[in-house]
Design an enzyme around this catalytic site. Structure first.
Site, PDB file in Angstrom:
ATOM      1  N   HIS A 136       5.715  -0.437  -2.881  1.00  0.00           N
ATOM      2  CA  HIS A 136       5.253   0.271  -4.086  1.00  0.00           C
ATOM      3  C   HIS A 136       5.275   1.795  -3.934  1.00  0.00           C
ATOM      4  O   HIS A 136       4.615   2.493  -4.691  1.00  0.00           O
ATOM      5  CB  HIS A 136       3.848  -0.209  -4.466  1.00  0.00           C
ATOM      6  N   ASN A 161       0.826  -1.211   0.000  1.00  0.00           N
ATOM      7  CA  ASN A 161       0.000   0.000   0.000  1.00  0.00           C
ATOM      8  C   ASN A 161       0.857   1.257   0.000  1.00  0.00           C
ATOM      9  O   ASN A 161       1.936   1.293   0.584  1.00  0.00           O
ATOM     10  CB  ASN A 161      -0.926   0.010   1.215  1.00  0.00           C
TER      11      ASN A 161
HETATM   12  P1  OAD Z   1      -6.178  -5.907  -5.033  1.00  0.00           P
HETATM   13  O1  OAD Z   1      -7.251  -4.891  -5.299  1.00  0.00           O
HETATM   14  O2  OAD Z   1      -5.624  -6.663  -6.166  1.00  0.00           O
HETATM   15  O3  OAD Z   1      -6.703  -6.962  -3.969  1.00  0.00           O
HETATM   16  C1  OAD Z   1      -7.358  -6.525  -2.811  1.00  0.00           C
HETATM   17  C2  OAD Z   1      -7.659  -7.715  -1.950  1.00  0.00           C
HETATM   18  O4  OAD Z   1      -8.271  -7.229  -0.767  1.00  0.00           O
HETATM   19  C3  OAD Z   1      -8.638  -8.733  -2.578  1.00  0.00           C
HETATM   20  O5  OAD Z   1      -8.137 -10.046  -2.433  1.00  0.00           O
HETATM   21  C4  OAD Z   1      -9.920  -8.533  -1.766  1.00  0.00           C
HETATM   22  O6  OAD Z   1     -10.658  -9.735  -1.598  1.00  0.00           O
HETATM   23  C5  OAD Z   1      -9.358  -8.073  -0.433  1.00  0.00           C
HETATM   24  N1  OAD Z   1     -10.294  -7.292   0.388  1.00  0.00           N
HETATM   25  C6  OAD Z   1     -11.296  -6.480   0.027  1.00  0.00           C
HETATM   26  N2  OAD Z   1     -11.898  -5.958   1.113  1.00  0.00           N
HETATM   27  C7  OAD Z   1     -11.242  -6.447   2.191  1.00  0.00           C
HETATM   28  C8  OAD Z   1     -11.359  -6.294   3.602  1.00  0.00           C
HETATM   29  N3  OAD Z   1     -12.280  -5.495   4.135  1.00  0.00           N
HETATM   30  N4  OAD Z   1     -10.512  -6.968   4.387  1.00  0.00           N
HETATM   31  C9  OAD Z   1      -9.542  -7.768   3.859  1.00  0.00           C
HETATM   32  N5  OAD Z   1      -9.388  -7.965   2.545  1.00  0.00           N
HETATM   33  C10 OAD Z   1     -10.213  -7.317   1.723  1.00  0.00           C
HETATM   34  O7  OAD Z   1      -5.026  -5.129  -4.220  1.00  0.00           O
HETATM   35  P2  OAD Z   1      -3.522  -5.563  -3.957  1.00  0.00           P
HETATM   36  O8  OAD Z   1      -3.389  -7.037  -3.906  1.00  0.00           O
HETATM   37  O9  OAD Z   1      -3.053  -4.772  -2.801  1.00  0.00           O
HETATM   38  O10 OAD Z   1       0.166  -1.459  -7.140  1.00  0.00           O
HETATM   39  O11 OAD Z   1      -2.841  -5.025  -5.272  1.00  0.00           O
HETATM   40  C11 OAD Z   1      -1.462  -5.114  -5.425  1.00  0.00           C
HETATM   41  C12 OAD Z   1      -0.954  -3.935  -6.207  1.00  0.00           C
HETATM   42  O12 OAD Z   1      -1.679  -3.793  -7.404  1.00  0.00           O
HETATM   43  C13 OAD Z   1      -1.132  -2.596  -5.523  1.00  0.00           C
HETATM   44  O13 OAD Z   1      -0.089  -2.330  -4.605  1.00  0.00           O
HETATM   45  C14 OAD Z   1      -1.160  -1.624  -6.634  1.00  0.00           C
HETATM   46  C15 OAD Z   1      -2.063  -2.397  -7.558  1.00  0.00           C
HETATM   47  O14 OAD Z   1      -2.052  -2.085  -8.872  1.00  0.00           O
HETATM   48  C16 OAD Z   1       0.492  -0.339  -7.807  1.00  0.00           C
HETATM   49  O15 OAD Z   1      -0.280   0.549  -8.057  1.00  0.00           O
HETATM   50  C17 OAD Z   1       1.930  -0.295  -8.205  1.00  0.00           C
END
Ligand code: OAD
Length: 231
Positions: free
Chosen positions: A106, A89
């Site tokens: 990131h 994040n």
């Molecule tokens: P994603 O949007 O890909 O995934 C978010 C995750 O959070 C999913 O698996 C959801 O099920 C989960 N989620 C949603 N609500 C939740 C809650 N209340 N509690 C727990 N989990 C929940 O986001 P990231 O995996 O963080 O990079 O994405 C990785 C990277 O892709 C980011 O750092 C960003 C993005 O593009 C850049 O911008 C460089």
């Protein structure tokens, strides 16, 4: 007695209950914006104003939200464990909650950097980075974000840290984005791995993982209580 080390890999889901959008969920940021138009070096070359505006809006929102139960539970974990958070994040909610060791893979929304020298990084005053604001070498300042297609400079340090884990905790990430998603592979054998996420995350590459299919607030608070009791 030395404390056990817990490595925590967090993603957008840990901040969702604070009101920050995730990326790939329905209604997530990458449904509203074309990632190639706002989060790549090509986007920056093509339309600086659009990229600046995208991150200005994210930064403005960050000043309006607060850490949630999950961020605070991870702080409580420090009472009995040596906790290191590796976050994908770009928000500062782990720091604002009080976590001591936070590594940003990131980048960080509240920082900006030179567009000609990545070592020139500055804290931004307020939420808005404007066109015409320059670094000491005279180049336009850009968001301090690792864009798609760019190297992730913190990865070797993160991998080294993961290799020292006694317990590995993954919270709120779809594990879609590498190299971050591959960090868990650096854990030592016999390291227990937990995943807290309400969705069905692809984790077939992590044998023995304990899945807690809950939102971060409740899932993290409950697990932290259990880990503190067991310490
Ligand atoms: P994603 O949007 O890909 O995934 C978010 C995750 O959070 C999913 O698996 C959801 O099920 C989960 N989620 C949603 N609500 C939740 C809650 N209340 N509690 C727990 N989990 C929940 O986001 P990231 O995996 O963080 O990079 O994405 C990785 C990277 O892709 C980011 O750092 C960003 C993005 O593009 C850049 O911008 C460089």
């Amino acid at each position: 007695m030395t404390q056990k080390r817990i490595i925590v890999l967090t993603g957008a889901g840990v901040s969702a209950e604070s009101g920050i959008s995730t990326f790939r969920d329905s209604g997530g940021l990458w449904e509203k914006f074309d990632v190639s138009e706002v989060a790549t070096p090509q986007a920056w070359a093509k339309n600086q104003a659009l990229v600046l505006e995208f991150y200005n809006q994210r930064r403005k929102q960050l000043y309006e939200v607060e850490p949630n139960k999950a961020h605070y539970a991870l702080v409580a974990l420090e009472e009995k464990y040596d906790v290191h958070i590796i976050t994908q994040n770009i928000d500062d909610l782990h720091e604002r909650a009080g976590s001591k060791n936070v590594m940003h893979l990131h980048g960080e929304l509240k920082k900006v950097r030179s567009s000609v020298d990545e070592n020139l990084v500055y804290d931004l005053d307020g939420w808005e980075l404007k066109k015409g604001e320059t670094c000491e070498k005279g180049s336009q300042l850009r968001p301090h974000i690792v864009w798609f297609g760019e190297a992730v400079p913190m990865i070797p340090f993160a991998a080294e840290l993961c290799a020292t884990a006694d317990i590995f905790l993954i919270i709120g990430t779809s594990l879609n984005v590498y190299p971050a998603a591959g960090l868990v592979a650096y854990r030592p054998p016999r390291c227990m791995v937990y995943l807290i996420d309400p969705a069905d995350v692809a984790i077939s590459h992590i044998p023995g993982i304990k899945i807690i299919r809950q939102k971060a607030g409740k899932g993290t608070s409950d697990l932290v209580k259990e880990l503190l009791n067991n310490a």
